[in-house]
Scaffold this active site. Sequence first.
Site, PDB file in Angstrom:
ATOM      1  N   TRP A 106       0.832  -1.212   0.000  1.00 47.86           N
ATOM      2  CA  TRP A 106       0.000   0.000   0.000  1.00 47.86           C
ATOM      3  C   TRP A 106       0.861   1.254   0.000  1.00 47.86           C
ATOM      4  CZ3 TRP A 106      -4.326  -1.097  -1.912  1.00 47.86           C
ATOM      5  CH2 TRP A 106      -5.021  -2.260  -1.558  1.00 47.86           C
ATOM      6  N   ASP A 174      -1.516   6.832   6.192  1.00 47.89           N
ATOM      7  CA  ASP A 174      -2.583   5.881   5.891  1.00 47.89           C
ATOM      8  C   ASP A 174      -2.830   5.062   7.153  1.00 47.89           C
ATOM      9  OD1 ASP A 174      -4.160   3.788   5.002  1.00 47.89           O
ATOM     10  OD2 ASP A 174      -2.958   3.361   3.218  1.00 47.89           O
ATOM     11  N   LYS A 198     -12.053  -1.719   7.473  1.00 49.66           N
ATOM     12  CA  LYS A 198     -11.263  -2.526   8.399  1.00 49.66           C
ATOM     13  C   LYS A 198     -11.710  -2.300   9.837  1.00 49.66           C
ATOM     14  CE  LYS A 198      -8.420  -3.001   4.689  1.00 49.66           C
ATOM     15  NZ  LYS A 198      -7.594  -2.223   3.783  1.00 49.66           N
TER      16      LYS A 198
END
Length: 366
Positions: A106, A174, A198
Amino acid sequence: MRVYNFSSGPSVLPLPVLEKAAAEMCDADNSGQSVMEMSHRSREFKAIIDRTEALLRELMAIPSNYKVLFLQGGASLQFSMIPLNLAGSESGLPEKKASYVDTGVWAKKAAEEAAKFADVAVPASSKDRNYTYIPDAPAPRQDDAYYHITLNNTIVGTKWPSLPDTGGVPLAADASSCILSEPIDVSRFGILYAGAQKNLGPAGLTVVIIREDLIGGHASRTPAMLRYDIHAAEGSLFNTPPCYGIYITGLVLEWLKGLGGVEAMARRNREKAGLLYAHLENSRLFSSPVEKSCRSLMNIPFLPREKDPEKKAALEKRFVSEAAAAGLVNLAGHRLVGGMRASIYNAMPIEGVRALVSFMERFEAR
Ligand SMILES: *Cc1c(COP(=O)(O)O)cnc(C)c1O
């Protein structure tokens, strides 16, 4: 029967939240409507979005000079919005400098997307050892518009043990797979963002927390939908927001507050992860590939100690299918890491982790 769901995302939600949503499905708050049917400009929905924001502000102690935005496009759209908004320049193009630390898939995707717009440097990477550690973070360049990190690396299972010192350069992070899992000092960040699927709620909602002085520096040709200043000025109602996702996130935040807030959640998460890591330390079949100092509390990969590729693949296959038959689902590892991965987000009860460890003990004994 409910299973224990170890999916990395979309992932388990608290059962009381699902039950409350089910009870309110056809008639929310005596409105005679489902939240899914409400106008996003209605009084009823205004109460929902305001309550969700207020709970997030309270639980994360978000300072008053930060805006909370409820957006769409996933964490992945933030990979573009951040450079477009924070690295804008007089020419109308986003061409300022930014640094991105490469700690996994990511993090790399974020850097690659930003490099389409901004002058991106990657001052450190843990790629040399398959991303199994967090590298020392060198200082930013003096003229970096921001410095980007991925707080918790969902795929390989690392987290930053402490935040890098970026001097005056805003830290962009993030937090998709760790938001609300432990207390964080929001004032250390210029911008924090997280896809909801999540730790917050259903897929489709992305939460952005941004310091006000970083809003408005976008490149002039930035599309309206991608401008923080527009979403901030409109209170996340520039266009139709992901209404139902905001509502469920509000219920998740209420649930979390009821359990004692983020401190209590962090204690619970440390206990859950501790059980699994302790088992792996002593396991003859599996081990954690991640350096101890930076092990994630949320995503725990474990790899067979077996080296022979065929035996290894057979063991993984057998583990995943027998676990599923025992009500422990979505334990297959990410294709890039292999092995297994247990994602144990906030909503995973400790009973789920106990059931997994006990299954692993029985599996190993067999
Ligand atoms: C899941 C995840 C993403 C991607 O999120 P989308 O909402 O699917 O774009 C990005 N970063 C991290 C750390 C993630 O865990």
